[in-house]
Design a protein around this motif. Structure first.
Motif, PDB file in Angstrom:
ATOM      1  N   LEU A  69       0.878  -1.135  -0.003  1.00 22.81           N
ATOM      2  CA  LEU A  69       0.116   0.065   0.044  1.00 22.81           C
ATOM      3  C   LEU A  69       0.811   1.256   0.187  1.00 22.81           C
ATOM      4  N   LEU A  72       0.879   4.902   4.791  1.00 21.86           N
ATOM      5  CA  LEU A  72      -0.304   5.241   5.481  1.00 21.86           C
ATOM      6  C   LEU A  72      -0.560   6.810   5.806  1.00 21.86           C
ATOM      7  N   THR A 130       3.242   4.321   8.726  1.00 22.50           N
ATOM      8  CA  THR A 130       2.265   5.795   8.211  1.00 22.50           C
ATOM      9  C   THR A 130       3.693   6.592   7.908  1.00 22.50           C
ATOM     10  N   ARG A 366      -8.771   2.279   1.830  1.00 23.60           N
ATOM     11  CA  ARG A 366      -8.763   3.694   1.274  1.00 23.60           C
ATOM     12  C   ARG A 366      -8.964   4.805   2.357  1.00 23.60           C
ATOM     13  N   THR A 369      -5.431   5.512   3.613  1.00 24.60           N
ATOM     14  CA  THR A 369      -4.334   5.797   2.422  1.00 24.60           C
ATOM     15  C   THR A 369      -4.867   7.089   1.655  1.00 24.60           C
ATOM     16  N   GLU A 370      -5.516   6.794   0.514  1.00 27.04           N
ATOM     17  CA  GLU A 370      -5.671   7.906  -0.643  1.00 27.04           C
ATOM     18  C   GLU A 370      -6.553   8.891   0.215  1.00 27.04           C
ATOM     19  N   TYR A 381       1.364  11.643  -4.262  1.00 27.09           N
ATOM     20  CA  TYR A 381       1.115  10.587  -3.251  1.00 27.09           C
ATOM     21  C   TYR A 381       0.441   9.279  -4.175  1.00 27.09           C
ATOM     22  N   GLY A 382       0.934   8.213  -3.678  1.00 29.77           N
ATOM     23  CA  GLY A 382       0.263   6.932  -4.186  1.00 29.77           C
ATOM     24  C   GLY A 382       1.091   6.201  -5.144  1.00 29.77           C
TER      25      GLY A 382
END
Ligand code: ZN
Length: 455
Positions: A69, A72, A130, A366, A369-370, A381-382
């Motif tokens: 992922l 965070l 994170t 999600r 995160t996003e 980001y991402g």
């Protein structure tokens, strides 16, 4: 010199679960994100369990189907208060006692102590994956500018020191009562010190609408986002979110205003809550639920039935509200537990909001995160081409496994290097983050609350 390396057999549940992926990182940036037709086999690939240091140029790491992922994002913490439970207790377990006890204790805390709390808890969150945190900061100007600014200075110093590990956003909490003479000037001075935005807990104020109006004036003057603790109460009459939505539209501040907690939405009837949620959606308010703290703090005056205190998570999501879930407090009078682990908070969200279906678990991923990345306004980001390769790998292959096992073993990569590798061998050199965390944790050992707070 360029450093380019690959990850193969990565599971990307936020993107597509029909394939495993090959990913290339060049100098900390994603340069390839390619679905694989089948499980990849590369002769010299290193199994991720064997990793022991920074990726060598040209190396290939085999994830064996583990979940990856993006880093965070914790949209709501109180790092300045983390781990202060031994000094500040809360016998009733209510929000009101927590606020009062902490506020009375704050003049005794040195800048060094507050900074140590921020550093310890931020590094701990980073070790769980994170990479960005929005932290609120207590701001008790009634004890004088000296006390109020101490926390802000500690946070600014910690923010700079933590930069290689985790990005911090700083939001002072403006007082929850009418400003006294001179206090507004001190707050304006604070807003010029380099904080990210400003907030308050308007529902606790007798002059809520005037306080909200004042903060919007400051937001406009200093071109800042706003983040309000909002209607954190079991009282269905608490509806300051309505005024916040109205002013957000008046000021054209849509997308720059976040409302947190929203517990009273869960205490009122469907029709009233529906009206408020419509107003929130029209104003494009962002929102954060804090289920760990609210399950603990709310419903304290109920006997039967005892309400759960968590906002209407599913209704907010259904209305299209940008809704994150976040940690709130760690081991302090507001919340004696928590460890800054958003996967743990995601699991609590699943319980609190009755979200356990496959689609729900992916939504919750999600929400850590996003969605909070949108709330924090993070750029680059991402897992996308050209974006920062800041990510966490979990020792599990599906969202179902993540939420069932909450795996302890995680690999965290940020800023072009590994921040966290799970220790497995003797003689293993801990990454710098772990060594720093251990040193910071030494300064803030756990303890039993003082006798007065132990009842
Ligand atoms: Zn909070």
């Amino acid at each position: 010199m360029t450093n380019e390396w690959k990850l193969i057999n990565a599971s990307l549940p936020l993107r597509d679960e029909a394939h495993l992926y090959t990913l290339t990182v060049r100098d900390g940036i994603w340069t390839e994100i390619a679905p694989q037709p089948a499980v990849a086999a590369v002769p010299d690939a290193l199994p991720i369990d064997e990793l022991s240091g920074s990726p060598a140029n040209g190396s290939v790491v085999d994830l064996g189907g583990k979940v990856l992922l993006p880093g965070l994002v914790d949209a709501h913490m109180h790092l300045d208060k983390s781990f202060c439970l031994p000094q500040v207790g809360n016998v009733s377990g209510t929000l009101e006692e927590a606020v009062s006890n902490y506020s009375n204790a704050v003049p005794a805390f040195s800048k060094e102590e507050i900074k140590a709390r921020i550093i310890r808890s931020a590094l701990q969150a980073a070790s769980f994956g994170t990479t960005a945190i929005r932290t609120h900061l207590d701001y008790h100007v009634r004890w004088g500018a000296d006390v109020a600014l101490r926390t802000i200075e500690a946070a600014l110093e910690a923010q700079a020191e933590l930069k290689p590990y985790v990005k911090l956003e700083l939001f002072p909490l403006a007082p929850m009562f009418r400003f006294a003479e001179g206090h507004l000037d001190i707050l304006e001075e604070t807003l010029r010190m380099g904080v990210t935005g400003v907030g308050t807990a308007a529902h606790m104020s007798a002059t809520a609408e005037a306080d909200i109006d004042q903060l919007f004036k400051f937001a406009e003057k200093y071109d800042m986002p706003l983040d309000f603790h909002t209607d954190e109460s079991d009282d269905p009459a608490k509806r300051t979110v309505s005024h916040i939505a109205k002013r957000t539209i008046d000021y054209g501040w849509s997308g720059r205003v976040t409302v947190d907690h929203l517990c009273s939405l869960a205490a009122m009837n469907d029709m009233d809550a529906g009206t408020l949620i419509e107003q929130m959606a029209a104003a494009e308010l962002h929102a954060v639920t804090l289920p760990g703290a609210n399950l603990y703090l709310q419903g304290r005056r109920d006997s039967f039935p005892v309400r759960r205190g968590v906002t209407r998570v599913k209704d907010l999501l259904a209305a299209g509200i940008t809704l994150a879930t976040a940690s709130d407090n760690i081991h302090d009078p507001f919340h004696p537990f928590g460890r800054g682990d958003l996967l743990q908070i995601g699991l609590i969200t699943a319980y609190a909001a009755h979200m356990g279906r496959p689609a729900d678990l992916r939504t919750i991923l999600r929400m850590i995160t996003e969605i909070p990345a949108t709330i924090l306004g993070l750029q680059g980001y991402g897992v996308e081409l050209g974006h920062d390769a800041d990510f966490v790998i979990f020792d599990g292959s599906t969202p179902e496994e993540l939420f069932t096992m909450v795996p302890e073993r995680r690999w965290v990569f940020r800023g072009g290097g590994w921040l966290k590798l799970p220790a497995k061998r003797t003689g293993f050199q801990l990454p710098e983050l772990d060594r720093k965390w251990a040193a910071a944790a030494d300064k803030l050992a756990f303890g039993t609350p003082a006798a007065a707070a132990r009842a």
